[in-house]
Design a protein around this motif. Structure first.
Motif, PDB file in Angstrom:
ATOM      1  N   GLU A   6       0.839  -1.200   0.000  1.00 24.61           N
ATOM      2  CA  GLU A   6       0.000   0.000   0.000  1.00 24.61           C
ATOM      3  C   GLU A   6       0.875   1.251   0.000  1.00 24.61           C
ATOM      4  OE1 GLU A   6      -3.885   1.967   2.238  1.00 24.61           O
ATOM      5  OE2 GLU A   6      -3.014   0.093   2.993  1.00 24.61           O
ATOM      6  N   ARG A   7       1.991   1.210   0.705  1.00 23.46           N
ATOM      7  CA  ARG A   7       2.908   2.347   0.698  1.00 23.46           C
ATOM      8  C   ARG A   7       3.507   2.551  -0.695  1.00 23.46           C
ATOM      9  NH1 ARG A   7       7.204   2.218   5.416  1.00 23.46           N
ATOM     10  NH2 ARG A   7       7.523   4.340   4.616  1.00 23.46           N
ATOM     11  N   ALA A   8       3.869   1.445  -1.342  1.00 26.08           N
ATOM     12  CA  ALA A   8       4.487   1.548  -2.664  1.00 26.08           C
ATOM     13  C   ALA A   8       3.510   2.044  -3.717  1.00 26.08           C
ATOM     14  CB  ALA A   8       5.058   0.188  -3.066  1.00 26.08           C
ATOM     15  N   LEU A   9       2.267   1.590  -3.647  1.00 26.36           N
ATOM     16  CA  LEU A   9       1.265   1.953  -4.641  1.00 26.36           C
ATOM     17  C   LEU A   9       0.626   3.310  -4.357  1.00 26.36           C
ATOM     18  CD1 LEU A   9      -0.546  -1.463  -5.103  1.00 26.36           C
ATOM     19  CD2 LEU A   9       0.621  -0.198  -6.909  1.00 26.36           C
ATOM     20  N   GLY A  10       0.500   3.640  -3.098  1.00 21.30           N
ATOM     21  CA  GLY A  10      -0.281   4.813  -2.715  1.00 21.30           C
ATOM     22  C   GLY A  10      -1.731   4.414  -2.494  1.00 21.30           C
ATOM     23  N   GLY A 115      12.284   5.038  -2.215  1.00 24.64           N
ATOM     24  CA  GLY A 115      10.914   5.310  -2.623  1.00 24.64           C
ATOM     25  C   GLY A 115      10.244   4.134  -3.299  1.00 24.64           C
ATOM     26  N   ARG A 116      10.612   2.923  -2.891  1.00 20.98           N
ATOM     27  CA  ARG A 116      10.073   1.719  -3.524  1.00 20.98           C
ATOM     28  C   ARG A 116      10.326   0.512  -2.623  1.00 20.98           C
ATOM     29  NH1 ARG A 116      11.375   1.739  -8.579  1.00 20.98           N
ATOM     30  NH2 ARG A 116      12.129   3.885  -8.540  1.00 20.98           N
ATOM     31  N   LEU A 131      11.955  -2.927  -6.878  1.00 16.96           N
ATOM     32  CA  LEU A 131      10.714  -3.349  -7.522  1.00 16.96           C
ATOM     33  C   LEU A 131       9.862  -2.149  -7.907  1.00 16.96           C
ATOM     34  CD1 LEU A 131       9.504  -6.338  -5.282  1.00 16.96           C
ATOM     35  CD2 LEU A 131      10.977  -6.411  -7.309  1.00 16.96           C
ATOM     36  N   ASP A 132       9.325  -2.189  -9.125  1.00 20.76           N
ATOM     37  CA  ASP A 132       8.268  -1.270  -9.542  1.00 20.76           C
ATOM     38  C   ASP A 132       6.944  -2.025  -9.427  1.00 20.76           C
ATOM     39  OD1 ASP A 132       9.875   0.954 -10.219  1.00 20.76           O
ATOM     40  OD2 ASP A 132      10.406   0.004 -12.122  1.00 20.76           O
TER      41      ASP A 132
END
Length: 226
Positions: A6-10, A115-116, A131-132
């Motif tokens: 959730e943090r990575a995706l927003g 940031g990922r 990871l993206d």
């Protein structure tokens, strides 16, 4: 505390995921739960030219030089805080071939500096991969690997892209068949596909008491560098 995905995706992008996918990737350590999936991989395959490096990786639970069809499979997602205090999600995949059992493990943390999500492949965290992550059109979660770094003692270096494999992973929920599906492909930019599998599974959410995550689900070695 939000889950690392959730943090990575927003928040907005995470909300676009299928509810069943949010269920598997939306929990954090404080919730005391895990997601345990079991099913069958329709196909597992690897490139014969990559057999030697895959065999080296197999000893550390990073892919393996073995293929087959209709392979029984399990995937276990556990969330916890590691010894460095990092919110962590470990994903352990087990492939039960007729004459052998193979593991493919990953331990993931969210790096604020990068940031990922950073994915430590295998059970000794020597290989760190950026990871993206994004939401696929089918409501699944799409993951693509990026820069890869090797850490051992004081040694640390980035792998040149031609010497690595780029992994594309998609996990989604099939409403028609009422099951999760997963497709994974690892390719080298020069040599082509290295390793791949695809299949389906069912998953259940189970309670996990604090400190009771199975030892085999945890990495043997902890790497602080991201």
């Amino acid at each position: 505390m939000k889950s690392i995905f959730e943090r990575a995706l927003g928040e907005k992008e995470f909300a676009k995921l299928h509810p069943k996918i949010r269920e598997r990737f939306g929990f954090a350590s404080r919730e005391g739960i895990a997601s345990i999936g079991r099913g069958v991989m329709e196909e597992v395959r690897y490139a014969k030219w990559a057999a030697l490096p895959l065999a080296v990786g197999a000893a550390r639970h990073i892919m393996f030089p073995q293929g087959g069809r209709q392979v029984p499979f399990s995937i276990e997602n556990y969330a916890y805080r590691d010894a460095l205090g990092r919110e962590t999600l470990t994903i352990n995949r087990t492939f039960r071939f007729e004459r052998s059992i193979r593991r493919f493990d990953a331990t993931m943390v969210y790096s604020g500096r990068r940031g990922r999500i950073v994915d430590y492949l295998g059970n000794k965290q020597h290989l760190a991969v950026d990871l993206d992550v994004w939401t696929a059109p089918n409501g699944g979660i799409q993951i693509r690997s990026g820069e890869q770094r090797f850490y051992e003692g004081p040694l640390g270096f980035r792998f040149p892209a031609p010497l690595t494999g780029c992994a594309d992973v998609c996990e989604w929920y099939d409403d028609d068949d009422d099951c999760y599906r997963i497709a994974v492909s690892v390719r080298n930019s020069l040599m082509g596909q290295i390793f791949a599998y695809k299949g389906a599974f069912q998953a259940e959410t189970v309670r996990v008491r604090e400190g009771s995550i199975p030892l085999q689900a945890m990495p043997i070695r902890l790497e602080r560098r991201e």
